[in-house]
Enzyme design. Structure first.
Site, mmCIF file in Angstrom:
data_model
loop_
_atom_site.group_PDB
_atom_site.id
_atom_site.type_symbol
_atom_site.label_atom_id
_atom_site.label_comp_id
_atom_site.label_asym_id
_atom_site.label_seq_id
_atom_site.Cartn_x
_atom_site.Cartn_y
_atom_site.Cartn_z
ATOM 1 N N SER A 170 58.445 -19.199 -30.943
ATOM 2 C CA SER A 170 57.955 -17.926 -31.483
ATOM 3 C C SER A 170 58.720 -17.623 -32.758
ATOM 4 O O SER A 170 59.906 -17.284 -32.706
ATOM 5 C CB SER A 170 58.171 -16.801 -30.472
ATOM 6 O OG SER A 170 57.348 -16.969 -29.350
ATOM 7 N N LYS A 204 51.281 -13.722 -31.094
ATOM 8 C CA LYS A 204 52.519 -13.607 -30.312
ATOM 9 C C LYS A 204 53.310 -12.381 -30.756
ATOM 10 O O LYS A 204 53.867 -11.652 -29.926
ATOM 11 C CB LYS A 204 53.376 -14.862 -30.459
ATOM 12 C CG LYS A 204 54.713 -14.816 -29.688
ATOM 13 C CD LYS A 204 54.518 -14.745 -28.179
ATOM 14 C CE LYS A 204 55.805 -14.445 -27.410
ATOM 15 N NZ LYS A 204 56.734 -15.544 -27.357
ATOM 16 N N LYS A 260 64.848 -10.253 -31.836
ATOM 17 C CA LYS A 260 64.419 -11.174 -32.904
ATOM 18 C C LYS A 260 62.923 -11.042 -33.153
ATOM 19 O O LYS A 260 62.455 -10.939 -34.298
ATOM 20 C CB LYS A 260 64.757 -12.625 -32.501
ATOM 21 C CG LYS A 260 64.305 -13.672 -33.500
ATOM 22 C CD LYS A 260 63.972 -15.017 -32.824
ATOM 23 C CE LYS A 260 62.641 -14.937 -32.078
ATOM 24 N NZ LYS A 260 62.116 -16.213 -31.569
#
Lengths: 291, 291, 291, 291
Positions: D96, D171, D239
């Site tokens: 990701s 995502k 993140k």
């Protein structure tokens, strides 16, 4: 007197270069669109034909360009400052850019034997013209001391705030506070209008107490009368708030109010208000209230 | 000279009543905890034994109590101002309360033949002591004119901002701006500290430009050094932000920044900081950043 | 079988009353605008001419009205439930109102010898029609037990969550989560559209993982295609978020995300979208992005 | 059967590589810390000694590493995938990372004659172990078709959402929704606890209606009982929210709720909760409420 290369002669850079020329310095100015050199030439400066041409023979290289990639290009492109400046030259970047990029570029400059200051300014076009800018300087103390006479030709408040990058950090903090103060004044003004209060009187009394601020003094009447000619454009403040949010995140500082104000400023840009004065952030809050 | 009943002799009311007595007016003061009357008595005033005792024979009734229910009680309780004041008496409420409650209570007072002003103040304990308060007055112009000499005994800026309730509305806007400016300065300061900048120098340069504000001047150093003795307490500012958020909602004004700042102030109260100066909102942002 | 007074025959109350009548109970329905009684009469119920007429002889009084003041009026107005109901009557309020008002009204009812449940529902018009509501019940366990057969006629999930007011508290939490989930889905959808992603495929994959939700299943396609016929209206959700923010504040719980979502919902109302389905909160976020 | 290089054998990559080996494919796995290869070897795979060793002879290169710089390094470092893979190899990045980085790296890969898919997953360690991941795939349709059998070995929902980068965009949207749903559930739960409601019953009824969500089902009880062993760590979700906020800004989409939730997640990291499950965002809201 000093020989100065001034790179970037836009709304801010042009009057700054003019002040330096008028103070008796030898100034060679360069701008990508060459017609911007006219005021400098009228003040006794020289129109350079390239970065290298301007930098050749300069003791000081002043930079005033819009954003981090622009400063990087001016420094590192072939024929740029790193290629052209003699060892010992004092590079002074007045642009408002990312603190981490400043730290990186200052390092590259030092590897070439150059000295480097970041010296972003506050005060806008009016401050540049009146030579009343606030200048927040990051770098070595000795370099700041040697640059101070030049800097005081351009601004009223010249403060050394720390090592390389610190000027940019303080400028980022400045932009955080200013944008937030504008947003708060906008909310307060719409609140007062919706309640039918006399807003001229209200702004007077707010300004007399703990709610008083430079934003209220300089922007309150513009906001009350919806007079949003720039001044400092929303598009630039939006850029600056991107720097703030990223730098806060990188430093592990949680700034929820700044993050929200950054979203409102992004909304102003998305709505097409990017070319208006940053006090036009009022319009975003007006839209939110269906006004 | 005027005969004045002063109801509520706390941190703010006590020095205000003293100023009026020292200016030569006949002042009868009442406070629920009677020992608070000592400074007024020392200044030549009288300690009343009840609201009715204070109000009896007064031309002006001044009120300075903490919150909306307190003003309501002083006015409407048996033996309260509405029961005790002679027709034509000028009631002046200095408390900071809900604008809608002020409108309602002003209506009740007028039904009893009384005159009514809302006159909340800004400037805190220091302003009350120095008689430099900003006073934002709502009510009829004639009543404001007749009260003005008394009000100017207490404050430096006395502004008539509109009909009944307008003073409270402006005070709410004031508290919105002040709380927000504190939150922004806190975020900026933590941002600067995290980057290792010289914060004394940074606050100086911020104060010299568009980021300058009364909050920065009066609270910046307290925040930098974490000196949070009140001053104006967080618990009271929390109460005021509740008024702001509710009044904005009632008026259909969307104030996202104020709403977020109100949550941060609520967090300060929840964390047990309610008794500290409102600049201690810094501590909430510090906790958010794990500092 | 039970004799039931059903007060409030709007979008929700009408099908609920019909279900009770169809289940064989004796139902007298009352609504301020009398034409709303037709479906109940068609299902074998009776159109009452007043609250008192409906309540006369009832074992259970069901209430389904829009807001706190409406429930208060139905109960406490002259000729209202408190005046008309026999001791021991079980009052069941299906309305979504302020928890603190519920606690107060339940106390008044008990003083009159009545039993009282708060039983707000989730599931909307579709759930009311299909008798698949979720019902969150506050009150005494014995009263919940005796009401359960009736409640299970109306809903699929009937849960006793605590003493009086608890049903309202859980409903408030429900509305917080639903509004927030709508706001988040709206942001995600606009984010995907701006990046040119296939949003049908994207919603499918989001729905299959941890981002899945009832909001995504029931509202995702409406939002994707901008089909905002209600459903549950924004104006009502705005009312509910006012309850949430006030109740959180009163309880000393800091809910920044809920507070921000409440501002966005207020913006939707201010923009004139109050009559649309709450999924139209997407439009507020669209406006923020200048779309 | 296919010859597969699997680069990155952490919590997610290890069980994924094992599934591929168990399905009969020839799998060479590489991890910087070599002891992570044991499960793959036990399942019949091979422990490669370098990226180049793993990639040599592979038809498919699978990548599962933490962040954008890691993917960049795996691809572009000397001896990396771009140096080692034969033309026509299908690179599938399950990591990701930033959508813009994916677009850039996909372009570099195509210049080398490689095929490239971004295929980030949702479902966490549990989904990786159970082969029930949701996989959101960006890239050319023909490449997705040829990869589909392998992808369906790893996940239950495999959806092609658009060209290169689209998988990462979806995502990011997924992470926005999940983090927000966690924050909202946390606020709701603290709200319910503060009001003394039976939270087990309340979560049941919330789950039965429009407030229901996968977060409530999978995380509700963990949050109610403060059981925060990961699962998906806060540090990683932090993140991901950085990616969301940056990508939204770049696309001109205003996402105030996501921006606020990102600040709360940053606060969780700052408070030292980065190693806990992301449902521990509850602790940040608890701290805000002084609990």
């Amino acid at each position: 007197m000093t020989t100065i290369a001034f790179l970037g002669l836009g709304i801010m850079g042009s009057p700054m270069a003019v002040h330096l020329a008028e103070a008796g310095h030898t100034v060679a100015g360069y701008n990508r669109t060459p017609d911007k050199t006219a005021p400098l030439v009228a003040a006794g400066g020289r129109a350079a034909t390239s970065v290298a041409d301007a930098v050749h023979g300069a003791d000081v290289v002043a930079i005033m360009v819009p954003d981090s990639p622009d400063v990087r290009a001016v420094l590192t492109d072939p024929g740029g400052v790193l290629d052209s400046a003699a060892p010992g030259t004092l590079v002074t970047d007045f642009s408002s850019i990312r603190p981490d990029v400043t730290v990186e570029l200052a390092g590259l400059a030092r590897e070439q034997g150059l000295r480097y200051l970041d010296a972003p300014v506050s005060g806008g076009e009016a401050g540049a013209k009146a030579a009343t800018l606030s200048i927040m300087v990051g770098g070595d103390g000795a370099d700041v001391a040697s640059a101070r006479p030049l800097l005081e030709t351009l601004g009223r408040t010249v403060v050394h705030v720390g090592p390389s990058g610190s000027g940019q950090t303080v400028k980022a903090a400045n932009q955080l506070v200013v944008a937030g103060n504008i947003a708060l004044l906008a909310e307060a003004l719409l609140f007062l209008e919706a309640h039918g209060v006399d807003t001229t009187a209200a702004l007077e009394v707010l300004g007399g107490g703990l709610a008083g601020s430079a934003v209220l003094v300089q922007k309150g009447e513009k906001m009350r009368t919806r007079s949003f000619d720039p001044g400092f454009r929303i598009a630039l403040h939006h850029k600056d708030l991107g720097i703030v949010v990223d730098a806060a995140r990188a430093a592990g500082v949680v700034t929820p109010v700044a993050a929200l104000v950054a979203q409102l400023m992004a909304s102003a840009v998305a709505a097409g208000d990017g070319g208006l004065d940053h006090s036009a952030l009022l319009r975003t809050l007006e839209r939110l209230s269906g006004r």
